[in-house]
Design a protein around this motif. Structure first.
Motif, PDB file in Angstrom:
ATOM      1  N   UNK A 134     139.895 -26.982  70.129  1.00 27.40           N
ATOM      2  CA  UNK A 134     140.158 -27.215  71.648  1.00 27.40           C
ATOM      3  C   UNK A 134     141.062 -25.777  72.161  1.00 27.40           C
ATOM      4  N   UNK A 135     140.491 -25.302  73.130  1.00 23.35           N
ATOM      5  CA  UNK A 135     140.885 -24.330  73.953  1.00 23.35           C
ATOM      6  C   UNK A 135     141.520 -24.608  75.425  1.00 23.35           C
ATOM      7  N   UNK A 175     133.273 -17.357  79.492  1.00 25.04           N
ATOM      8  CA  UNK A 175     131.957 -16.618  79.101  1.00 25.04           C
ATOM      9  C   UNK A 175     132.281 -15.979  77.643  1.00 25.04           C
ATOM     10  N   UNK A 176     133.492 -15.410  77.458  1.00 21.93           N
ATOM     11  CA  UNK A 176     133.809 -14.785  76.125  1.00 21.93           C
ATOM     12  C   UNK A 176     133.866 -16.299  75.017  1.00 21.93           C
ATOM     13  N   UNK A 177     134.654 -17.237  75.432  1.00 20.51           N
ATOM     14  CA  UNK A 177     134.855 -18.400  74.546  1.00 20.51           C
ATOM     15  C   UNK A 177     133.487 -19.167  74.243  1.00 20.51           C
ATOM     16  N   UNK A 196     135.865 -25.999  72.138  1.00 20.27           N
ATOM     17  CA  UNK A 196     135.877 -27.053  73.196  1.00 20.27           C
ATOM     18  C   UNK A 196     136.756 -26.381  74.259  1.00 20.27           C
ATOM     19  N   UNK A 197     136.366 -26.295  75.534  1.00 25.67           N
ATOM     20  CA  UNK A 197     137.307 -25.763  76.227  1.00 25.67           C
ATOM     21  C   UNK A 197     137.565 -27.037  77.296  1.00 25.67           C
ATOM     22  N   UNK A 209     145.103 -28.479  69.867  1.00 28.27           N
ATOM     23  CA  UNK A 209     144.805 -27.451  70.515  1.00 28.27           C
ATOM     24  C   UNK A 209     145.060 -26.067  69.792  1.00 28.27           C
ATOM     25  N   UNK A 210     143.937 -25.180  69.625  1.00 30.44           N
ATOM     26  CA  UNK A 210     143.960 -24.062  68.870  1.00 30.44           C
ATOM     27  C   UNK A 210     144.476 -22.816  69.552  1.00 30.44           C
ATOM     28  N   UNK A 211     144.451 -23.019  71.138  1.00 25.95           N
ATOM     29  CA  UNK A 211     144.886 -21.895  71.821  1.00 25.95           C
ATOM     30  C   UNK A 211     144.941 -22.244  73.034  1.00 25.95           C
TER      31      UNK A 211
END
Length: 356
Positions: A154-155, A176-178, A185-186, A213-215
């Protein structure tokens, strides 16, 4: 990096100050400068750039800031400067409701240049970053750090001013990049507010609700500082990224609590609007709508890219510049010393180029 020559599309690879003092006397020119988010260190860096331009050009700069980003209050500040005799005004535009009033001021004969936040409905040029592209860069940097296209998890994205076109464009670029990693998962963008205290509290709440969340990615100046503090308090378990080269943001990166911060050339965003206005006033020329790309900067603990053809510097040097307006002005001399009246009068790119 070598300093590139200025082109008629005005990419700002290397603009600088060299135009002659002709027409109106510089000492008789007063430029108004109006900004949002009073007290924010990034906004102060923009204002420092504007003051450097005023110093170089020998004009008087009068400034005003408002807390937050209420467009009605900011329009009033612009109108106050126009009514008090300022010959030109630079302003950020935190709301479409400012457009009519700004256009009325322009029609009255007072030129305006937008910076940092814009309205495409305003009949004035805009100086700022390529917002979608800068978001792509930030998203790509974070994605590479968490595993590239094979990344999972998750970001969370935060936006301190939801609805502002520049920030919405950044979010578009980040997403767009993710999207290149199907396992990501945003969540968001969530409203994380702009004041330092509120910003940290909102990020803390978001992370508490999503501890795996990873970022975490912020789109505004306060975010990297908040995320660095939050990461440090939680064992540095996530990758943090965001915007702007403020002292505290760079400190968070240096200490390893944040990974990357994207600069948007605060000095250029302050300096160039003043130079454009003075050149137009001196030459009796109309400023047409158009986009002047201030350029992006990419800073991690291992690498500093200041963009705009500027001399490479170390991370420690970048930190010193963030804390020293005079040193920053001296560093940018290679940029300012190549700017001419012809360059400032050249046709810029269309406003639409900002969001390409």
């Amino acid at each position: 990096m070598a300093i590139t020559r200025f082109k008629t599309t005005l990419p700002l690879g290397a603009l600088a100050l060299a135009f002659s003092v002709s027409g109106a006397l510089a000492e008789d020119i007063t430029i108004g400068f109006v900004a949002h988010a009073q007290g924010d260190p990034f906004v102060q860096q923009i204002q420092d750039g504007a003051q450097a331009a005023a110093n170089d050009l020998g004009v008087k700069l009068v400034t005003a800031q408002q807390a937050g980003g209420a467009p009605e209050g900011q329009l009033k500040l612009v109108q106050n400067f126009a009514n008090s005799g300022a010959q030109g005004i630079a302003t950020s535009v935190p709301g479409e409701s400012m457009a009519k009033g700004l256009n009325d001021t322009i029609s009255s004969g007072v030129p305006i240049v937008q910076f940092n936040l814009l309205s495409k409905a305003v009949n004035a040029p805009y100086v700022g970053e390529k917002s979608v592209e800068s978001g792509r860069v930030l998203g790509r940097m974070v994605l590479d750090k968490i595993g590239g296209e094979s990344a999972k998890g998750t970001v969370i994205i935060g936006n301190c001013f939801p609805g502002f076109p520049v920030l919405e464009n950044r979010a578009k670029g980040v997403e767009e990049s993710l999207a290149k990693a199907s396992g990501i998962k945003v969540l968001g963008p969530f409203d994380v507010k702009v004041s330092a205290v509120d910003n940290y509290n909102h990020w803390e709440q978001l992370y508490s609700a999503n501890p795996d969340a990873v970022a975490l990615i912020g789109l505004c100046a306060p975010d990297v500082t908040s995320l660095g503090k939050l990461n440090a308090a939680n064992g540095d378990k996530f990758v943090a990224g965001g915007y702007d080269l403020t002292e505290l943001n760079l400190k968070a990166v240096k200490e390893g609590h944040a990974y990357v911060t994207i600069g948007q050339s605060a000095f250029v965003q302050g300096y160039l609007p003043v130079a454009l206005l003075v050149n137009a006033i001196k030459g009796g020329k109309k400023l047409d709508p158009g986009f002047y790309n201030a350029g992006s900067q990419i800073v991690t603990a291992d690498k500093v890219d200041m963009g705009n053809g500027l001399t490479p510097i170390s991370f420690d040097e970048a930190q010193k510049l963030a804390a020293d307006p005079k040193a920053t002005a001296a560093y940018y001399k290679a940029w300012t010393q190549t700017l001419t009246a012809d360059m400032l009068s050249a046709t810029p790119k269309p406003i639409s180029a900002e969001s390409e």
